[in-house]
Design a protein around this motif. Structure first.
Motif, PDB file in Angstrom:
ATOM      1  N   UNK A  43       0.634  -1.146  -0.061  1.00 37.97           N
ATOM      2  CA  UNK A  43      -0.001   0.128   0.043  1.00 37.97           C
ATOM      3  C   UNK A  43       0.972   1.107   0.227  1.00 37.97           C
ATOM      4  N   UNK A  44       0.247   2.315   0.656  1.00 33.64           N
ATOM      5  CA  UNK A  44       1.041   3.662   0.558  1.00 33.64           C
ATOM      6  C   UNK A  44       2.146   3.517   1.441  1.00 33.64           C
ATOM      7  N   UNK A  45       2.463   2.576   2.258  1.00 30.76           N
ATOM      8  CA  UNK A  45       3.556   2.591   3.281  1.00 30.76           C
ATOM      9  C   UNK A  45       4.358   1.300   2.793  1.00 30.76           C
ATOM     10  N   UNK A  46       4.265   0.914   1.208  1.00 29.59           N
ATOM     11  CA  UNK A  46       5.236  -0.286   0.962  1.00 29.59           C
ATOM     12  C   UNK A  46       6.678   0.078   0.917  1.00 29.59           C
ATOM     13  N   UNK A  47       7.174   1.153   0.609  1.00 28.73           N
ATOM     14  CA  UNK A  47       8.543   1.722   0.590  1.00 28.73           C
ATOM     15  C   UNK A  47       9.197   1.737   2.054  1.00 28.73           C
ATOM     16  N   UNK A  48       8.230   2.224   3.045  1.00 28.61           N
ATOM     17  CA  UNK A  48       8.744   2.255   4.387  1.00 28.61           C
ATOM     18  C   UNK A  48       8.883   1.065   4.940  1.00 28.61           C
ATOM     19  N   UNK A  49       7.894   0.115   4.653  1.00 28.05           N
ATOM     20  CA  UNK A  49       8.066  -1.334   5.057  1.00 28.05           C
ATOM     21  C   UNK A  49       9.546  -2.078   4.324  1.00 28.05           C
ATOM     22  N   UNK A  50       9.799  -1.624   3.171  1.00 30.83           N
ATOM     23  CA  UNK A  50      11.066  -2.226   2.485  1.00 30.83           C
ATOM     24  C   UNK A  50      11.987  -1.583   3.440  1.00 30.83           C
ATOM     25  N   UNK A  51      12.219  -0.364   3.692  1.00 31.65           N
ATOM     26  CA  UNK A  51      13.443   0.177   4.279  1.00 31.65           C
ATOM     27  C   UNK A  51      13.456  -0.598   5.881  1.00 31.65           C
ATOM     28  N   UNK A  52      12.348  -0.845   6.327  1.00 24.64           N
ATOM     29  CA  UNK A  52      12.438  -1.577   7.624  1.00 24.64           C
ATOM     30  C   UNK A  52      12.931  -2.947   7.541  1.00 24.64           C
ATOM     31  N   UNK A  53      12.531  -3.776   6.338  1.00 19.99           N
ATOM     32  CA  UNK A  53      13.128  -5.088   6.242  1.00 19.99           C
ATOM     33  C   UNK A  53      14.797  -4.855   6.151  1.00 19.99           C
ATOM     34  N   UNK A  54      15.143  -3.730   5.498  1.00 27.28           N
ATOM     35  CA  UNK A  54      16.512  -3.528   5.236  1.00 27.28           C
ATOM     36  C   UNK A  54      17.199  -3.461   6.749  1.00 27.28           C
ATOM     37  N   UNK A  55      16.737  -2.648   7.419  1.00 22.13           N
ATOM     38  CA  UNK A  55      17.146  -2.417   8.870  1.00 22.13           C
ATOM     39  C   UNK A  55      17.249  -3.697   9.525  1.00 22.13           C
ATOM     40  N   UNK A  56      16.238  -4.712   9.235  1.00 16.26           N
ATOM     41  CA  UNK A  56      16.306  -5.757  10.009  1.00 16.26           C
ATOM     42  C   UNK A  56      17.318  -6.707   9.577  1.00 16.26           C
ATOM     43  N   UNK A  57      18.056  -6.335   8.633  1.00 14.71           N
ATOM     44  CA  UNK A  57      18.955  -7.332   8.041  1.00 14.71           C
ATOM     45  C   UNK A  57      18.726  -7.944   6.588  1.00 14.71           C
ATOM     46  N   UNK A  74      15.365  -6.047  -5.300  1.00 15.28           N
ATOM     47  CA  UNK A  74      15.701  -7.457  -5.331  1.00 15.28           C
ATOM     48  C   UNK A  74      16.106  -7.854  -3.892  1.00 15.28           C
ATOM     49  N   UNK A  75      15.389  -8.936  -3.321  1.00 16.10           N
ATOM     50  CA  UNK A  75      16.239  -9.620  -2.278  1.00 16.10           C
ATOM     51  C   UNK A  75      17.067 -10.682  -2.649  1.00 16.10           C
ATOM     52  N   UNK A  76      18.325 -10.421  -2.159  1.00 20.71           N
ATOM     53  CA  UNK A  76      19.313 -11.500  -2.448  1.00 20.71           C
ATOM     54  C   UNK A  76      19.322 -12.684  -1.601  1.00 20.71           C
ATOM     55  N   UNK A  77      19.615 -13.674  -2.321  1.00 21.79           N
ATOM     56  CA  UNK A  77      19.688 -15.033  -1.424  1.00 21.79           C
ATOM     57  C   UNK A  77      20.814 -15.052  -0.326  1.00 21.79           C
ATOM     58  N   UNK A  78      20.648 -15.638   0.541  1.00 22.70           N
ATOM     59  CA  UNK A  78      21.581 -15.409   1.620  1.00 22.70           C
ATOM     60  C   UNK A  78      23.059 -15.738   1.323  1.00 22.70           C
ATOM     61  N   UNK A  79      23.498 -16.733   0.323  1.00 27.64           N
ATOM     62  CA  UNK A  79      24.752 -16.938   0.135  1.00 27.64           C
ATOM     63  C   UNK A  79      25.354 -15.934  -0.691  1.00 27.64           C
ATOM     64  N   UNK A  80      24.655 -15.029  -1.652  1.00 28.39           N
ATOM     65  CA  UNK A  80      24.979 -14.009  -2.292  1.00 28.39           C
ATOM     66  C   UNK A  80      25.326 -12.998  -1.335  1.00 28.39           C
ATOM     67  N   UNK A  81      24.550 -12.602  -0.386  1.00 28.35           N
ATOM     68  CA  UNK A  81      24.306 -11.569   0.369  1.00 28.35           C
ATOM     69  C   UNK A  81      25.661 -11.990   1.469  1.00 28.35           C
ATOM     70  N   UNK A  82      26.054 -13.283   1.891  1.00 24.67           N
ATOM     71  CA  UNK A  82      27.303 -13.229   2.591  1.00 24.67           C
ATOM     72  C   UNK A  82      28.706 -13.213   1.968  1.00 24.67           C
ATOM     73  N   UNK A  83      28.480 -13.499   0.555  1.00 25.64           N
ATOM     74  CA  UNK A  83      29.704 -13.256  -0.311  1.00 25.64           C
ATOM     75  C   UNK A  83      29.949 -11.901  -0.580  1.00 25.64           C
TER      76      UNK A  83
END
Length: 91
Positions: A43-57, A74-83
């Motif tokens: 909804x209208x808060x979609x980008x705010x929720x995305x930023x919260x997810x980023x802050x959560x790691x 894009x949400x990176x797979x954990x293996x790519x993010x760790x690399x």
């Protein structure tokens, strides 16, 4: 700021909006701000929720949406993010 957004005759909590955004991104594909902000997703808060997810790691990356005036996410797979993190830490 309200704890709830009104959508289609029902209240949707902010944590549910965050879960909806995460569910959208979990396919590993690129998603536009319009998709994230769709009433059924964030909804209208979609980008705010995305930023919260980023802050959560959550490893969410962005790139310019070619031919448009917005971004893709894009949400990176954990293996790519760790690399990627190791590359930043290594000398």
């Amino acid at each position: 700021m309200s704890l709830y957004d009104f959508d289609g005759g029902r209240n949707i909590s902010l944590s549910t909006r965050r879960q909806n955004v995460l569910a959208l991104l979990q396919d590993g594909e690129w998603h536009s701000t319009a998709q994230i902000g769709h009433p059924a997703i964030g909804g209208s808060e979609g980008m705010r929720r995305l930023r919260e997810l980023r802050k959560m790691g959550y490893p969410i990356v962005k790139q310019r949406h070619e031919g448009h005036d917005d971004w893709l996410y894009q949400l990176l797979p954990l293996s790519v993010a760790l690399r990627e993190r190791r590359k930043k830490v290594s000398p």
